[in-house]
Design a protein around this motif. Structure first.
Motif, PDB file in Angstrom:
ATOM      1  N   LEU A  74      -3.293   4.955  -2.344  1.00 54.49           N
ATOM      2  CA  LEU A  74      -4.249   5.728  -1.611  1.00 54.49           C
ATOM      3  C   LEU A  74      -3.943   7.145  -2.231  1.00 54.49           C
ATOM      4  O   LEU A  74      -2.852   7.674  -2.140  1.00 54.49           O
ATOM      5  CB  LEU A  74      -3.951   5.738  -0.013  1.00 54.49           C
ATOM      6  CG  LEU A  74      -4.190   4.587   0.675  1.00 54.49           C
ATOM      7  CD1 LEU A  74      -3.994   4.289   2.052  1.00 54.49           C
ATOM      8  CD2 LEU A  74      -5.595   4.082   0.539  1.00 54.49           C
ATOM      9  N   THR A  81      -9.323   5.233  -2.898  1.00 53.65           N
ATOM     10  CA  THR A  81      -8.398   4.384  -3.459  1.00 53.65           C
ATOM     11  C   THR A  81      -8.422   4.822  -4.915  1.00 53.65           C
ATOM     12  O   THR A  81      -9.279   5.178  -5.628  1.00 53.65           O
ATOM     13  CB  THR A  81      -8.904   2.894  -3.664  1.00 53.65           C
ATOM     14  OG1 THR A  81      -9.016   2.433  -2.121  1.00 53.65           O
ATOM     15  CG2 THR A  81      -8.346   1.941  -4.560  1.00 53.65           C
ATOM     16  N   TYR A  82      -6.909   4.740  -5.440  1.00 57.37           N
ATOM     17  CA  TYR A  82      -6.907   5.044  -6.952  1.00 57.37           C
ATOM     18  C   TYR A  82      -7.092   3.713  -7.784  1.00 57.37           C
ATOM     19  O   TYR A  82      -6.370   2.862  -7.633  1.00 57.37           O
ATOM     20  CB  TYR A  82      -5.442   5.530  -7.109  1.00 57.37           C
ATOM     21  CG  TYR A  82      -5.119   5.958  -8.672  1.00 57.37           C
ATOM     22  CD1 TYR A  82      -5.548   6.925  -9.222  1.00 57.37           C
ATOM     23  CD2 TYR A  82      -3.960   5.098  -9.497  1.00 57.37           C
ATOM     24  CE1 TYR A  82      -5.381   7.319 -10.622  1.00 57.37           C
ATOM     25  CE2 TYR A  82      -3.733   5.709 -10.678  1.00 57.37           C
ATOM     26  CZ  TYR A  82      -4.629   6.794 -11.223  1.00 57.37           C
ATOM     27  OH  TYR A  82      -3.918   6.933 -12.582  1.00 57.37           O
ATOM     28  N   THR A  83      -8.075   3.923  -8.699  1.00 58.52           N
ATOM     29  CA  THR A  83      -8.344   2.890  -9.601  1.00 58.52           C
ATOM     30  C   THR A  83      -7.905   3.160 -11.069  1.00 58.52           C
ATOM     31  O   THR A  83      -8.398   2.573 -12.190  1.00 58.52           O
ATOM     32  CB  THR A  83      -9.854   2.400  -9.652  1.00 58.52           C
ATOM     33  OG1 THR A  83     -10.655   3.576  -9.754  1.00 58.52           O
ATOM     34  CG2 THR A  83     -10.207   1.986  -8.210  1.00 58.52           C
ATOM     35  N   ARG A 105      -0.192   1.160  -9.540  1.00 57.57           N
ATOM     36  CA  ARG A 105      -1.228   0.260  -9.480  1.00 57.57           C
ATOM     37  C   ARG A 105      -1.090  -1.071 -10.415  1.00 57.57           C
ATOM     38  O   ARG A 105      -1.758  -1.942 -10.073  1.00 57.57           O
ATOM     39  CB  ARG A 105      -2.391   1.254 -10.172  1.00 57.57           C
ATOM     40  CG  ARG A 105      -3.814   0.675 -10.289  1.00 57.57           C
ATOM     41  CD  ARG A 105      -4.703   1.751 -10.838  1.00 57.57           C
ATOM     42  NE  ARG A 105      -6.039   0.932 -11.412  1.00 57.57           N
ATOM     43  CZ  ARG A 105      -6.511   0.330 -12.230  1.00 57.57           C
ATOM     44  NH1 ARG A 105      -5.468   0.694 -13.435  1.00 57.57           N
ATOM     45  NH2 ARG A 105      -7.428   0.132 -12.741  1.00 57.57           N
ATOM     46  N   HIS A 115      -2.029  -1.231  -3.666  1.00 57.28           N
ATOM     47  CA  HIS A 115      -2.973  -0.330  -3.640  1.00 57.28           C
ATOM     48  C   HIS A 115      -2.554   1.189  -3.138  1.00 57.28           C
ATOM     49  O   HIS A 115      -1.952   1.230  -2.402  1.00 57.28           O
ATOM     50  CB  HIS A 115      -3.615  -0.854  -2.039  1.00 57.28           C
ATOM     51  CG  HIS A 115      -4.947  -0.328  -1.441  1.00 57.28           C
ATOM     52  ND1 HIS A 115      -5.441  -0.122  -0.229  1.00 57.28           N
ATOM     53  CD2 HIS A 115      -5.923   0.428  -2.263  1.00 57.28           C
ATOM     54  CE1 HIS A 115      -6.518   0.491  -0.217  1.00 57.28           C
ATOM     55  NE2 HIS A 115      -6.927   0.889  -1.562  1.00 57.28           N
ATOM     56  N   THR A 118       0.891  -1.261  -0.126  1.00 55.62           N
ATOM     57  CA  THR A 118       0.025   0.020   0.102  1.00 55.62           C
ATOM     58  C   THR A 118       0.870   1.188   0.089  1.00 55.62           C
ATOM     59  O   THR A 118       1.737   1.338   0.780  1.00 55.62           O
ATOM     60  CB  THR A 118      -0.912  -0.022   1.201  1.00 55.62           C
ATOM     61  OG1 THR A 118      -1.750  -1.126   1.156  1.00 55.62           O
ATOM     62  CG2 THR A 118      -2.036   1.369   1.167  1.00 55.62           C
TER      63      THR A 118
END
Length: 207
Positions: free
Chosen positions: A81, A95-97, A74, A79, A53
């Protein structure tokens, strides 16, 4: 605030003004080139290579660029943030997607920020990070960071300390922003490393 603290804050403001003026003089080409070099160098850091993370941020304007770095982290399954600015200048996290999750948010009296849409994880979520990428304007040879003065990341660092968390603290800067001295105040905390387009600087034995 004690007189010496007033003096330190005045010196910080003077240093901020000079550094921001230099950043404003950068061309889009300068910023893109530096961002590519920063991502390549940061991704070599063992602190990021082994992280599950990472708390990061989305660069805006002429800040050292983070977009490429976020996408590679990613893609590695990290994960990521990203911060969400709260009305009191504290930070929540999401969360960065991918780039599509980012929305432009204009906070009162500040430039528009890109923040993650979706679920808010709470200010304490940062304590789960193995590494925290901190924005900044300068870092000195002791690892002391100069921020923009809003205090958001001072709260993050204090929260990490209260939680007993010890993530790697890394700042992304331009080469000329590693300076001789950042005026210090009692609440300031040193970082572990600085990444610039041409070098990695470590402090206090590293992490």
């Amino acid at each position: 605030m004690a007189p010496t603290e007033h003096g330190a804050e005045r010196r910080k403001q003077t240093l901020r003004r000079g550094l921001l003026q230099v950043r404003r003089g950068l061309t889009p080409h300068d910023v893109r080139e530096a961002a590519t070099a920063l991502a390549d160098r940061a991704l070599e850091l063992p602190e990021l290579a082994g992280a599950r993370t990472v708390a990061a941020y989305v660069s805006v304007g002429s800040e050292p660029g983070t977009a490429a770095l976020l996408d590679v982290l990613r893609a590695r399954g990290v994960h990521v943030l990203l911060p969400v600015l709260l009305p009191d200048n504290d930070l929540d996290w999401g969360t960065y997607t991918g780039p599509g999750c980012l929305v432009s948010v204009r906070h009162a009296g500040k430039m528009a920020l890109l923040e993650p849409a979706g679920e808010r994880l709470g200010p304490e979520a940062v304590a789960e990070a193995d590494a925290v990428l901190l924005p900044g304007l300068a870092v000195d040879g002791r690892g002391m960071r100069l921020g923009r003065g809003g205090g958001s990341y001072d709260r993050v660092l204090a929260r990490l300390e209260r939680a007993g968390a010890d993530p790697a603290l890394v700042v992304l800067l331009y080469d000329a922003e590693v300076v001789e001295e950042v005026p210090g105040e009692p609440h300031d905390r040193p970082v572990h490393a600085v990444v610039t387009p041409s070098a990695v600087h470590r402090f206090g034995g590293g992490v």
